[in-house]
Design a protein around this motif. Structure first.
Motif, PDB file in Angstrom:
ATOM      1  N   ILE A   1       2.119   4.761 -12.885  1.00 55.03           N
ATOM      2  CA  ILE A   1       1.896   5.168 -11.499  1.00 55.03           C
ATOM      3  C   ILE A   1       1.797   6.682 -11.384  1.00 55.03           C
ATOM      4  CG2 ILE A   1       2.991   5.265  -9.224  1.00 55.03           C
ATOM      5  CD1 ILE A   1       3.851   2.427  -9.629  1.00 55.03           C
ATOM      6  N   ALA A   2       2.695   7.421 -12.015  1.00 52.09           N
ATOM      7  CA  ALA A   2       2.624   8.880 -11.954  1.00 52.09           C
ATOM      8  C   ALA A   2       3.560   9.477 -12.990  1.00 52.09           C
ATOM      9  CB  ALA A   2       2.999   9.390 -10.569  1.00 52.09           C
TER      10      ALA A   2
ATOM     11  N   MET B   1      -7.428   8.314  -2.160  1.00 48.78           N
ATOM     12  CA  MET B   1      -6.900   7.824  -3.438  1.00 48.78           C
ATOM     13  C   MET B   1      -7.489   6.451  -3.770  1.00 48.78           C
ATOM     14  SD  MET B   1      -4.832  10.095  -4.820  1.00 48.78           S
ATOM     15  CE  MET B   1      -3.617   9.381  -5.921  1.00 48.78           C
ATOM     16  N   GLU B   2      -8.819   6.356  -3.811  1.00 48.33           N
ATOM     17  CA  GLU B   2      -9.484   5.081  -4.113  1.00 48.33           C
ATOM     18  C   GLU B   2      -9.053   4.585  -5.488  1.00 48.33           C
ATOM     19  OE1 GLU B   2     -11.082   2.990  -2.538  1.00 48.33           O
ATOM     20  OE2 GLU B   2     -11.647   4.064  -0.711  1.00 48.33           O
ATOM     21  N   ASN B   3      -8.573   3.332  -5.554  1.00 47.47           N
ATOM     22  CA  ASN B   3      -8.059   2.841  -6.837  1.00 47.47           C
ATOM     23  C   ASN B   3      -9.112   2.138  -7.681  1.00 47.47           C
ATOM     24  OD1 ASN B   3      -8.293   0.384  -5.551  1.00 47.47           O
ATOM     25  ND2 ASN B   3      -6.114   0.175  -5.176  1.00 47.47           N
TER      26      ASN B   3
ATOM     27  N   ASN C   1       5.289   7.969  -2.229  1.00 45.05           N
ATOM     28  CA  ASN C   1       4.903   6.613  -1.840  1.00 45.05           C
ATOM     29  C   ASN C   1       4.032   6.031  -2.933  1.00 45.05           C
ATOM     30  OD1 ASN C   1       6.117   6.763   0.724  1.00 45.05           O
ATOM     31  ND2 ASN C   1       4.356   7.845   1.535  1.00 45.05           N
ATOM     32  N   ILE C   2       4.318   4.796  -3.328  1.00 43.74           N
ATOM     33  CA  ILE C   2       3.551   4.182  -4.407  1.00 43.74           C
ATOM     34  C   ILE C   2       2.861   2.908  -3.923  1.00 43.74           C
ATOM     35  CG2 ILE C   2       5.057   5.153  -6.192  1.00 43.74           C
ATOM     36  CD1 ILE C   2       6.264   2.350  -6.513  1.00 43.74           C
ATOM     37  N   ARG C   3       1.906   2.437  -4.734  1.00 46.90           N
ATOM     38  CA  ARG C   3       1.199   1.187  -4.452  1.00 46.90           C
ATOM     39  C   ARG C   3       1.719   0.112  -5.392  1.00 46.90           C
ATOM     40  NH1 ARG C   3      -4.469   3.927  -4.336  1.00 46.90           N
ATOM     41  NH2 ARG C   3      -4.834   4.079  -2.118  1.00 46.90           N
TER      42      ARG C   3
ATOM     43  N   LEU D   1      -1.104  12.598 -11.091  1.00 47.18           N
ATOM     44  CA  LEU D   1      -1.245  11.433 -10.229  1.00 47.18           C
ATOM     45  C   LEU D   1      -2.155  10.392 -10.864  1.00 47.18           C
ATOM     46  CD1 LEU D   1      -1.201  14.188  -8.280  1.00 47.18           C
ATOM     47  CD2 LEU D   1      -1.220  12.448  -6.526  1.00 47.18           C
ATOM     48  N   GLU D   2      -1.872   9.137 -10.562  1.00 51.73           N
ATOM     49  CA  GLU D   2      -2.695   8.001 -11.001  1.00 51.73           C
ATOM     50  C   GLU D   2      -3.090   7.218  -9.744  1.00 51.73           C
ATOM     51  OE1 GLU D   2      -3.298   7.588 -14.281  1.00 51.73           O
ATOM     52  OE2 GLU D   2      -1.896   9.089 -14.994  1.00 51.73           O
ATOM     53  N   PRO D   3      -4.037   6.282  -9.886  1.00 60.00           N
ATOM     54  CA  PRO D   3      -4.416   5.511  -8.694  1.00 60.00           C
ATOM     55  C   PRO D   3      -3.277   4.656  -8.130  1.00 60.00           C
ATOM     56  CG  PRO D   3      -6.073   5.307 -10.400  1.00 60.00           C
ATOM     57  CD  PRO D   3      -4.904   5.975 -11.030  1.00 60.00           C
ATOM     58  N   GLY D   4      -2.165   4.554  -8.833  1.00 59.51           N
ATOM     59  CA  GLY D   4      -1.033   3.779  -8.341  1.00 59.51           C
ATOM     60  C   GLY D   4      -0.247   4.463  -7.243  1.00 59.51           C
ATOM     61  N   LEU D   5      -0.628   5.680  -6.875  1.00 61.12           N
ATOM     62  CA  LEU D   5       0.036   6.350  -5.755  1.00 61.12           C
ATOM     63  C   LEU D   5      -0.732   6.053  -4.479  1.00 61.12           C
ATOM     64  CD1 LEU D   5       1.025   9.747  -7.343  1.00 61.12           C
ATOM     65  CD2 LEU D   5       2.570   8.040  -6.452  1.00 61.12           C
ATOM     66  N   SER D   6      -0.019   6.053  -3.361  1.00 60.45           N
ATOM     67  CA  SER D   6      -0.607   5.673  -2.085  1.00 60.45           C
ATOM     68  C   SER D   6      -1.650   6.679  -1.615  1.00 60.45           C
ATOM     69  CB  SER D   6       0.480   5.582  -1.029  1.00 60.45           C
ATOM     70  OG  SER D   6       1.401   4.611  -1.391  1.00 60.45           O
TER      71      SER D   6
ATOM     72  N   ARG E   1      -2.886  -1.192 -13.345  1.00 58.26           N
ATOM     73  CA  ARG E   1      -2.614  -0.070 -14.246  1.00 58.26           C
ATOM     74  C   ARG E   1      -1.111   0.198 -14.173  1.00 58.26           C
ATOM     75  NH1 ARG E   1      -6.624   1.959 -10.918  1.00 58.26           N
ATOM     76  NH2 ARG E   1      -8.717   1.939 -11.799  1.00 58.26           N
TER      77      ARG E   1
ATOM     78  N   ASN F   1       1.289  -4.143 -11.991  1.00 62.11           N
ATOM     79  CA  ASN F   1       0.122  -3.489 -11.390  1.00 62.11           C
ATOM     80  C   ASN F   1      -1.053  -3.568 -12.378  1.00 62.11           C
ATOM     81  OD1 ASN F   1       1.211  -2.702  -8.979  1.00 62.11           O
ATOM     82  ND2 ASN F   1       0.953  -0.526  -9.311  1.00 62.11           N
TER      83      ASN F   1
ATOM     84  N   ASN G   1       0.805  -1.221   0.000  1.00 60.58           N
ATOM     85  CA  ASN G   1       0.000   0.000   0.000  1.00 60.58           C
ATOM     86  C   ASN G   1       0.837   1.269   0.000  1.00 60.58           C
ATOM     87  OD1 ASN G   1      -2.792  -0.554  -0.137  1.00 60.58           O
ATOM     88  ND2 ASN G   1      -2.611  -1.590   1.818  1.00 60.58           N
ATOM     89  N   THR G   2       1.933   1.271   0.719  1.00 60.87           N
ATOM     90  CA  THR G   2       2.830   2.428   0.679  1.00 60.87           C
ATOM     91  C   THR G   2       4.258   1.918   0.581  1.00 60.87           C
ATOM     92  OG1 THR G   2       2.816   2.469   3.072  1.00 60.87           O
ATOM     93  CG2 THR G   2       1.455   4.096   1.966  1.00 60.87           C
TER      94      THR G   2
END
Lengths: 158, 106
Positions: free
Chosen positions: A100-101, B28-30, A117-119, B63-68, A97, A95, A67-68
């Motif tokens: 990420i950014a 940040m709901e994915n 921080n990324i998922r 930003l995309e949903p891939g960020l925390s 998608r 992932n 998650n982070t």
């Protein structure tokens, strides 16, 4: 005498199959494969050649939670008007998608470095691609082990 | 309005690289999480972040949903003149959240 087919299409079998398919769709977001990652990268950068180097990515080798996941990207660049970093894109190759950014540095940035921080949905490679003002493209790739992915919904709390 | 926390040092030497940190409170709901009824929660994210200083941009993120959740960024600005450092977030519905801090350059 021939047995007639049931007119009602809503048989027990079709209902169960439908439920099963629906459950699979909802519960498991489709992970990206290499082709879709390549497609996402090509959509952003075209088929320009990408060289390794100039990008230093700091990620934990093992992340307990997807998650982070702390990420620091630092790019070697003098950051002058003539020679700076135009944009940086972060991809994760498994992932749901891949993108990420997208980060861009303005004229007031002192160095081409940032943290965020990324998922991550599971163990996979994180890819950073940077485009310089002269059009050259650099790439770096780091593998991260993820214990519990960001997309996994756990039945138990801990 | 979501809570924001920014960290800008009070003073800086001219020409220094100053570390800036910014965080905004947001789920940040994915779009892949399910609610208690088992239906997916729709995507709800912050879509853009910009930091400006001394009439120019410092750092911009799409930003995309891939960020925390509670997206956090740290980056460096070049201290040139005293003035405000402005932060700007836009969510997917167009709601804008702003924050600002003063940087004194000596």
């Amino acid at each position: 005498m021939k047995r007639s087919e049931p007119a009602n299409l809503l048989t027990r079998r079709s209902v169960l199959a439908g439920l099963g398919a629906g459950f699979m769709l909802v519960s498991m977001p489709v992970r990206a494969d290499d082709a879709s990652v390549a497609e996402a990268i090509e959509a952003a950068f075209g088929d320009a050649p990408r060289t390794d180097g100039r990008i230093a990515m700091t990620l934990p080798p093992l992340a307990e939670s997807g998650n982070t996941v702390p990420l620091t990207v630092s790019i070697e660049s003098p950051m002058t008007e003539a020679d700076s970093v135009k944009r940086v894109m972060i991809f994760a190759n498994r992932n749901p998608r891949p993108l990420i950014a997208t980060m861009a540095f303005g004229p007031k940035a002192a160095k081409a470095e940032f943290s965020t921080n990324i998922r991550l949905s599971g163990t996979q490679d994180v890819i950073a691609i940077a485009e310089m003002t002269d059009g050259t493209i650099y790439q770096a790739q780091v593998r991260v082990m993820v214990t519990v992915g960001a997309c996994d919904t756990l039945k138990i709390r801990f | 309005m979501p809570n924001t926390r920014i960290r800008v040092p009070k003073t800086a030497l001219k020409g220094d690289a100053v570390e800036i940190r910014a965080i905004i409170q947001h789920p940040m709901e994915n779009g892949f999480r399910l609610n208690s009824q088992g239906t997916p929660i729709p995507v709800e994210i912050i879509s853009e972040f910009v930091c400006t200083y001394d009439g120019g941009e410092v750092f911009r993120v799409t930003l995309e949903p891939g960020l925390s959740a509670n997206p956090y960024f740290s980056f460096y600005l070049k201290a040139t003149t005293s003035g405000p450092v402005d932060f700007w977030w836009k969510d997917q519905d167009g709601t804008i959240t702003e924050a600002s801090a003063h940087l004194e350059v000596v």
